[in-house]
Design a protein around this motif. Structure first.
Motif, PDB file in Angstrom:
ATOM      1  N   ASN A 196      42.031  37.961  43.003  1.00 38.56           N
ATOM      2  CA  ASN A 196      41.302  38.631  43.784  1.00 38.56           C
ATOM      3  C   ASN A 196      41.248  37.032  44.885  1.00 38.56           C
ATOM      4  N   THR A 197      41.067  35.758  44.390  1.00 40.92           N
ATOM      5  CA  THR A 197      40.274  35.653  45.625  1.00 40.92           C
ATOM      6  C   THR A 197      41.369  34.483  45.717  1.00 40.92           C
ATOM      7  N   ALA A 198      42.456  33.402  44.935  1.00 42.56           N
ATOM      8  CA  ALA A 198      43.458  32.914  44.902  1.00 42.56           C
ATOM      9  C   ALA A 198      44.506  33.838  45.164  1.00 42.56           C
ATOM     10  N   ILE A 199      44.923  34.411  45.662  1.00 43.67           N
ATOM     11  CA  ILE A 199      45.742  35.177  46.166  1.00 43.67           C
ATOM     12  C   ILE A 199      45.559  34.745  47.878  1.00 43.67           C
ATOM     13  N   ALA A 200      44.502  35.137  48.052  1.00 48.78           N
ATOM     14  CA  ALA A 200      43.599  35.402  49.251  1.00 48.78           C
ATOM     15  C   ALA A 200      44.409  33.780  49.613  1.00 48.78           C
ATOM     16  N   GLN A 201      43.782  32.268  48.841  1.00 53.38           N
ATOM     17  CA  GLN A 201      43.400  31.685  48.862  1.00 53.38           C
ATOM     18  C   GLN A 201      45.184  30.698  49.330  1.00 53.38           C
TER      19      GLN A 201
END
Length: 429
Positions: free
Chosen positions: A101-106
């Motif tokens: 979830n956060t890997a894609i955003a970052q």
């Protein structure tokens, strides 16, 4: 699927304590060099709702968001409880964990800023797998420092990262000055998240075009993970459930390492609890690093190299070396300031389990529901079993939501080493 992230920082029981940052260069100066700027801005935003960029939305949908909410009826039946137990199934994502979830955003923000290489650390490997996949999605390289004992225990996670073109290095690492010093001072050091964070930041500082990504511990990570709690609220409503009914003792339960899955689940519900909802938050940690249950509340760093600031949190001390067990995602000496604040103010309860108890709970879930979770997530299952047993004794019927944060298929060797031959340990389903 939510189209916005929820900023729950204004809902905290008080301000997050100020950090101590007296190094030269300071941790803030280091962050300015290695972190994408928008992530630093998100750490202190006062905006309540943050729109999710469309490229991030597209890839999250592609990966399977929203993830299912599963009613564990056979587990309820086995436990003889009238509690209603729900599992938030993050294990179904392509990398087998909520970390995506956060890997894609970052990764999206790093690519927008013109960075070419993502550098990070990983404990059990789930975060590293997510960064490796996210890097490939946005045409970036990935270099990942994995805790040495976890790399040896879970080689298939390394193979997954390398299939995606990522470079994987054991931590402590001979490639960095801090890694060499740790190995010189403690030969055979099994590694920890503290060593891996130090390796990754030092390496990123010396690599042109690098962006250092954190898998936990930072407000922007918690922000991105609020998808968990937001989806749970909507999905429970579809089941005709409402959290926080007076006298019922509803629980939100997640394992706690750096706290990102925990905060993502409970963060969107902090306001309701503060407004009087009968809702309890429970962190399940490992006895290998029992910070929230046995640590002291003091200033300290999450890394061993001094690249991060000192934060006020529950800690085992910087000299603490967690044993090399099979719960790599929970093996750190210092808790984040935000999780520690919730614990210190009495908003968050905590319980610790040894790995055998946790993996026995994981086995029980497999035998009742057919779901195999990672050792970290099995700690949350063990906590839910205890909550359900207490509710049965007290004749209550709570709603219990358990975050199934990761899949366990790449942890089967660990299950076998800890539980041995378990063919006789069957339950009636």
């Amino acid at each position: 699927m939510p189209g916005q992230w929820y900023n729950f920082l204004p809902d905290l029981p008080g301000p997050v304590p100020e950090v101590r940052d007296s190094g030269s260069p300071s941790a803030a100066e280091i962050a300015e060099k290695v972190r994408p700027r928008i992530l630093i801005e998100q750490n202190g935003t006062d905006q309540k709702w943050i729109p999710i960029p469309e490229p991030v939305m597209e890839r999250l949908r592609q990966c399977g968001r929203p993830t299912p909410l599963h009613r564990a009826r056979r587990l309820e039946q086995h436990l003889g409880t009238r509690a209603r137990i729900y599992l938030k199934r993050e294990d179904v994502l392509p990398t087998g964990s909520f970390k995506l979830n956060t890997a894609i955003a970052q990764a999206h923000y790093a690519a927008e800023e013109g960075r070419t290489t993502l550098v990070t650390e990983t404990g059990a490997g789930q975060w590293g797998m997510s960064v490796a996949l996210a890097a490939k999605m946005f045409g970036l390289r990935a270099e990942i420092f994995m805790v040495r004992c976890s790399l040896e225990q879970k080689p298939y996670r390394r193979h997954y990262m390398e299939l995606l073109g990522a470079e994987v290095e054991p931590s402590p690492s001979l490639r960095t000055a801090i890694g060499r010093k740790i190995l010189q001072d403690t030969p055979g050091h099994p590694g920890s998240l503290g060593t891996a964070i130090s390796d990754a930041i030092e390496h990123a500082l010396g690599l042109p075009g690098a962006a250092y990504l954190a898998g936990s511990g930072m407000p922007h990570v918690y922000l991105h993970q609020t998808l968990l709690g937001l989806e749970v609220t909507a999905q429970l409503a579809e089941h005709g459930e409402e959290l926080g009914v007076e006298g019922r003792g509803d629980h939100l339960i997640a394992c706690s390492g750096g706290g990102s899955n925990l905060c993502g689940l409970v963060g969107p519900h902090l306001r309701a609890r503060a407004d009087g909802a009968d809702l309890r938050f429970l962190a399940a940690e490992s006895t290998a690093a029992p910070r929230l249950t046995q640590g002291v509340y003091a200033y300290g760093r999450t890394d061993l190299g001094g690249f991060t600031p000192e934060v006020l949190g529950y800690t085992m001390g910087e000299d603490f070396i967690p044993p090399p067990n099979h719960v790599g995602g929970l093996r750190n000496h210092h808790s984040s300031a935000l999780v520690s604040l919730l614990r210190h103010e009495g908003v968050l309860d905590a319980v610790a389990f040894d790995q055998r108890t946790a993996l026995e709970a994981g086995r029980l879930l497999l035998q009742t529901e057919g779901l195999l979770l990672a050792p970290e997530a099995s700690h949350a299952v063990a906590a839910a079993v205890e909550v359900a047993a207490k509710a049965r004794t007290e004749r209550r019927e709570p709603v219990i939501v358990v975050l199934a944060s990761g899949a366990g298929f790449l942890d089967l060797q660990g299950y076998h080493e800890v539980l041995g031959d378990t063919r006789e340990a069957q339950v009636d389903t």
